[in-house]
Design a protein around this motif. Structure first.
Motif, PDB file in Angstrom:
ATOM      1  N   GLU A  36      -1.203  44.894 112.745  1.00 15.85           N
ATOM      2  CA  GLU A  36      -1.858  44.444 111.522  1.00 15.85           C
ATOM      3  C   GLU A  36      -2.009  45.552 110.491  1.00 15.85           C
ATOM      4  N   ALA A  38       2.066  46.543 107.118  1.00 16.90           N
ATOM      5  CA  ALA A  38       1.590  47.049 105.824  1.00 16.90           C
ATOM      6  C   ALA A  38       2.607  46.831 104.697  1.00 16.90           C
ATOM      7  N   HIS A  79       4.734  44.435 104.410  1.00 17.41           N
ATOM      8  CA  HIS A  79       4.728  43.004 104.095  1.00 17.41           C
ATOM      9  C   HIS A  79       3.489  42.627 103.282  1.00 17.41           C
ATOM     10  N   ASP A  80       2.358  43.202 103.624  1.00 19.28           N
ATOM     11  CA  ASP A  80       1.146  42.947 102.847  1.00 19.28           C
ATOM     12  C   ASP A  80       1.297  43.471 101.427  1.00 19.28           C
ATOM     13  N   ARG A 101       3.379  41.077  99.542  1.00 19.71           N
ATOM     14  CA  ARG A 101       2.631  39.835  99.304  1.00 19.71           C
ATOM     15  C   ARG A 101       1.675  39.992  98.128  1.00 19.71           C
ATOM     16  N   PHE A 102       0.982  41.129  98.054  1.00 20.34           N
ATOM     17  CA  PHE A 102       0.063  41.358  96.940  1.00 20.34           C
ATOM     18  C   PHE A 102       0.807  41.643  95.640  1.00 20.34           C
TER      19      PHE A 102
END
Length: 77
Positions: free
Chosen positions: A14, A19, A21-22, A25-26
């Motif tokens: 996570e 990281a 991918h996050d 996404r943002f």
């Protein structure tokens, strides 16, 4: 003991491995083009190597080094 082991695996995935991918996404919420830049770069790399591969196939075919045996399987005879 086992619970902390699995929680460590969860933390690794996570917080560290997902990281990027996050981040994408943002970023997509702010600018679609920047978020999809990775996709376009990967497509460009794929297109280049497909072109390279077809050129190499043509070189082998022109030198008669390409063995095309259509009887590799008994049902193709």
């Amino acid at each position: 003991m086992m619970k902390s082991f699995f929680e460590a695996i969860q933390w690794l995935f996570e917080r560290i491995l997902f990281a990027p991918h996050d981040l994408m996404r943002f970023t997509e919420l702010k600018n679609w083009w920047i978020a999809n830049l990775v996709n376009w770069v990967l497509w460009a790399i794929i297109c280049y190597y497909i072109y390279y591969w077809t050129i190499q196939l043509k070189i082998f075919k022109d030198n008669n080094e390409d063995e095309q045996d259509t009887t590799a399987h008994s049902f193709l005879k």
